[in-house]
Write a protein that holds these residues in place. Structure first.
Motif, PDB file in Angstrom:
ATOM      1  N   ASN A 176      -3.894   5.463  -8.794  1.00  0.00           N
ATOM      2  CA  ASN A 176      -4.121   5.627 -10.174  1.00  0.00           C
ATOM      3  C   ASN A 176      -3.582   6.954 -10.686  1.00  0.00           C
ATOM      4  OD1 ASN A 176      -5.785   7.450  -9.066  1.00  0.00           O
ATOM      5  ND2 ASN A 176      -7.489   6.207  -8.995  1.00  0.00           N
ATOM      6  N   GLN A 177      -2.543   7.567 -10.065  1.00  0.00           N
ATOM      7  CA  GLN A 177      -1.791   8.605 -10.625  1.00  0.00           C
ATOM      8  C   GLN A 177      -0.474   8.570 -10.245  1.00  0.00           C
ATOM      9  OE1 GLN A 177      -3.454  12.471  -9.873  1.00  0.00           O
ATOM     10  NE2 GLN A 177      -5.639  11.538  -9.612  1.00  0.00           N
ATOM     11  N   SER A 178       0.666   9.484 -10.852  1.00  0.00           N
ATOM     12  CA  SER A 178       1.873   9.317 -10.530  1.00  0.00           C
ATOM     13  C   SER A 178       2.310  11.032 -10.592  1.00  0.00           C
ATOM     14  CB  SER A 178       2.767   8.522 -11.445  1.00  0.00           C
ATOM     15  OG  SER A 178       2.626   9.263 -12.574  1.00  0.00           O
ATOM     16  N   GLY A 179       3.318  11.444  -9.953  1.00  0.00           N
ATOM     17  CA  GLY A 179       3.886  12.613  -9.880  1.00  0.00           C
ATOM     18  C   GLY A 179       4.285  12.967  -8.648  1.00  0.00           C
ATOM     19  N   GLU A 180       5.584  13.803  -8.449  1.00  0.00           N
ATOM     20  CA  GLU A 180       6.139  13.995  -7.281  1.00  0.00           C
ATOM     21  C   GLU A 180       5.232  14.917  -6.381  1.00  0.00           C
ATOM     22  OE1 GLU A 180       9.079  12.930  -5.605  1.00  0.00           O
ATOM     23  OE2 GLU A 180       9.295  11.468  -7.192  1.00  0.00           O
ATOM     24  N   ASN A 181       5.335  14.926  -5.084  1.00  0.00           N
ATOM     25  CA  ASN A 181       4.718  15.596  -4.196  1.00  0.00           C
ATOM     26  C   ASN A 181       5.497  16.013  -3.184  1.00  0.00           C
ATOM     27  OD1 ASN A 181       1.338  15.402  -4.397  1.00  0.00           O
ATOM     28  ND2 ASN A 181       2.198  13.497  -4.987  1.00  0.00           N
ATOM     29  N   ASN A 182       5.667  17.366  -2.833  1.00  0.00           N
ATOM     30  CA  ASN A 182       6.767  17.879  -1.632  1.00  0.00           C
ATOM     31  C   ASN A 182       5.854  18.566  -0.810  1.00  0.00           C
ATOM     32  OD1 ASN A 182       8.937  18.562  -0.227  1.00  0.00           O
ATOM     33  ND2 ASN A 182       9.299  20.303  -1.724  1.00  0.00           N
ATOM     34  N   TYR A 183       5.331  17.762   0.067  1.00  0.00           N
ATOM     35  CA  TYR A 183       4.298  18.228   1.409  1.00  0.00           C
ATOM     36  C   TYR A 183       3.070  18.836   0.722  1.00  0.00           C
ATOM     37  CZ  TYR A 183       8.059  17.048   4.484  1.00  0.00           C
ATOM     38  OH  TYR A 183       8.828  16.333   4.814  1.00  0.00           O
ATOM     39  N   PHE A 211       3.647   4.154   2.339  1.00  0.00           N
ATOM     40  CA  PHE A 211       3.289   3.032   1.553  1.00  0.00           C
ATOM     41  C   PHE A 211       4.540   2.441   0.761  1.00  0.00           C
ATOM     42  CE2 PHE A 211      -0.453   5.781   1.743  1.00  0.00           C
ATOM     43  CZ  PHE A 211      -1.441   4.825   1.632  1.00  0.00           C
ATOM     44  N   GLY A 212       4.730   1.405   0.861  1.00  0.00           N
ATOM     45  CA  GLY A 212       5.774   0.876   0.116  1.00  0.00           C
ATOM     46  C   GLY A 212       5.570  -0.096  -1.051  1.00  0.00           C
ATOM     47  N   GLY A 213       6.647  -0.652  -1.608  1.00  0.00           N
ATOM     48  CA  GLY A 213       6.318  -1.507  -2.860  1.00  0.00           C
ATOM     49  C   GLY A 213       7.021  -1.006  -4.111  1.00  0.00           C
ATOM     50  N   ASN A 214       6.518  -0.765  -4.951  1.00  0.00           N
ATOM     51  CA  ASN A 214       7.097   0.075  -6.377  1.00  0.00           C
ATOM     52  C   ASN A 214       6.776   1.722  -6.145  1.00  0.00           C
ATOM     53  OD1 ASN A 214       7.716  -2.273  -7.687  1.00  0.00           O
ATOM     54  ND2 ASN A 214       5.840  -2.578  -8.344  1.00  0.00           N
ATOM     55  N   THR A 215       6.819   1.964  -4.817  1.00  0.00           N
ATOM     56  CA  THR A 215       6.530   3.422  -4.644  1.00  0.00           C
ATOM     57  C   THR A 215       7.048   3.756  -3.132  1.00  0.00           C
ATOM     58  OG1 THR A 215       5.236   5.218  -4.356  1.00  0.00           O
ATOM     59  CG2 THR A 215       4.360   3.077  -3.712  1.00  0.00           C
ATOM     60  N   LEU A 233       3.936  13.292   0.533  1.00  0.00           N
ATOM     61  CA  LEU A 233       5.571  13.650  -0.008  1.00  0.00           C
ATOM     62  C   LEU A 233       5.697  11.962  -0.534  1.00  0.00           C
ATOM     63  CD1 LEU A 233       8.167  14.971   0.333  1.00  0.00           C
ATOM     64  CD2 LEU A 233       8.556  13.495   2.603  1.00  0.00           C
ATOM     65  N   GLY A 234       6.408  12.199  -1.643  1.00  0.00           N
ATOM     66  CA  GLY A 234       6.799  11.294  -2.662  1.00  0.00           C
ATOM     67  C   GLY A 234       5.880  11.154  -3.942  1.00  0.00           C
ATOM     68  N   ASN A 235       6.006   9.914  -4.501  1.00  0.00           N
ATOM     69  CA  ASN A 235       5.482   9.630  -5.839  1.00  0.00           C
ATOM     70  C   ASN A 235       4.608   8.452  -5.657  1.00  0.00           C
ATOM     71  OD1 ASN A 235       4.592   9.214  -8.395  1.00  0.00           O
ATOM     72  ND2 ASN A 235       6.726   9.729  -9.343  1.00  0.00           N
ATOM     73  N   PRO A 236       3.221   8.501  -5.789  1.00  0.00           N
ATOM     74  CA  PRO A 236       2.491   7.348  -5.716  1.00  0.00           C
ATOM     75  C   PRO A 236       2.858   6.122  -6.746  1.00  0.00           C
ATOM     76  CG  PRO A 236       1.199   9.238  -6.396  1.00  0.00           C
ATOM     77  CD  PRO A 236       2.395   9.529  -5.936  1.00  0.00           C
ATOM     78  N   ASN A 237       3.141   6.803  -8.082  1.00  0.00           N
ATOM     79  CA  ASN A 237       3.681   5.809  -9.157  1.00  0.00           C
ATOM     80  C   ASN A 237       2.919   5.138  -9.771  1.00  0.00           C
ATOM     81  OD1 ASN A 237       6.122   5.593 -10.703  1.00  0.00           O
ATOM     82  ND2 ASN A 237       6.750   3.949  -9.306  1.00  0.00           N
TER      83      ASN A 237
END
Length: 273
Positions: free
Chosen positions: A200-207, A231-235, A250-254
């Motif tokens: 339910n959120q998006s944004g880049e995470n770097n550890y 996690f895979g799919g559209n993210t 790490l990454g973006n839940p999108n």
């Protein structure tokens, strides 16, 4: 002809051969040191003496017990030459079929090149062999110096350890940036993660450190970051964990729907049923 061994026959009838066959059938045809006492721990005392600690072993179904430590003499090495000696537990069947076991140092052949292990007796008493050697240690000699002994045996774990390795526990864990949970399953000391969530959120995470922590009983054994959920799919979003339960991202839940998988080893105590 069939014979009842573990039963009253009105006479002495159970044999050591039958007991050895039972041991070999249950424990297998390999040789093992049992996980009790000193487990035949070796101590280098001097340039020509080692001490072997207490222990129990099973070789080709034969149970051998060492109740007190034993000193063994290693033949002195020679300047400029190398040699491998072996410490073995030797089974022997002598006259009138009297059987015995003792620790023996089998001397290798000196060489200026790369030393090899000496030959040992390998015909199992289960196959009619009258002398059989179970190697316990390799003793490398370089000149007159004894090097670090090398253990050559396997330690047979008790049934309680086998039971623990098959015990299964499961729980659910809510992941960061979602109201959904995934499944955590533990079998022995291996943990698995799996499930589907809606972020339910998006944004880049770097550890970035998450508020969520891995529950006790499922925390990774390693002290550094271990991938616990990818996690895979559209993210592309990865959660890493460590032995304290701390989680970093790490990454973006999108804001995506995503499935995840993960596997790792834990050293935590097994959770209660």
């Amino acid at each position: 002809m069939a014979e009842l061994v573990t039963g009253h026959a009105g006479k002495a009838h159970a044999t050591a051969e039958q007991a050895a066959g039972l041991n070999a059938g249950i424990l297998g045809l390999d040789d093992y040191v049992l996980n009790v006492h000193d487990k035949f721990k070796i101590t280098v005392v001097s340039a020509n003496k080692v001490t072997i600690g207490t222990g129990e072993l099973v070789m080709q179904g034969r149970h051998v017990s060492q109740g007190t430590p034993e000193d063994l003499i290693v033949t002195n090495g020679s300047q400029g030459q190398k040699r491998n000696d072996l410490i073995v537990c030797r089974y022997a069947k002598g006259s009138q079929s009297v059987e015995s076991a003792k620790l023996v140092v089998v001397r290798g052949t000196p060489t200026t090149g790369t030393p090899t292990d000496p030959a040992v007796n390998t015909t199992s008493p289960l196959d009619g062999g009258t002398t059989y050697d179970m190697p316990l240690y390799r003793i490398p000699l370089d000149g007159i110096t004894i090097g670090t002994p090398v253990a050559l045996f396997n330690v047979l774990k008790p049934m309680s350890d086998v039971w623990d390795s098959l015990t299964q526990r499961s729980t659910t864990w809510r992941v960061p940036y979602s109201s959904n949970s995934i499944s955590l399953t533990r079998v022995g000391d291996i943990c698995f993660a799996g499930g589907n969530v809606k972020f339910n959120q998006s944004g880049e995470n770097n550890y970035t450190q998450a508020r969520e922590t891995i529950p006790v009983g499922y925390r990774p054994a390693e002290t550094s970051n271990v991938p616990i959920a990818v996690f895979g799919g559209n993210t592309t979003f990865i959660l890493y964990g460590e032995h304290t339960g701390r989680v970093v991202m790490l990454g973006n839940p999108n804001n995506a729907y995503a499935g995840c998988t993960g596997v790792w080893r834990t050293a935590d105590p097994m959770p209660a049923a």
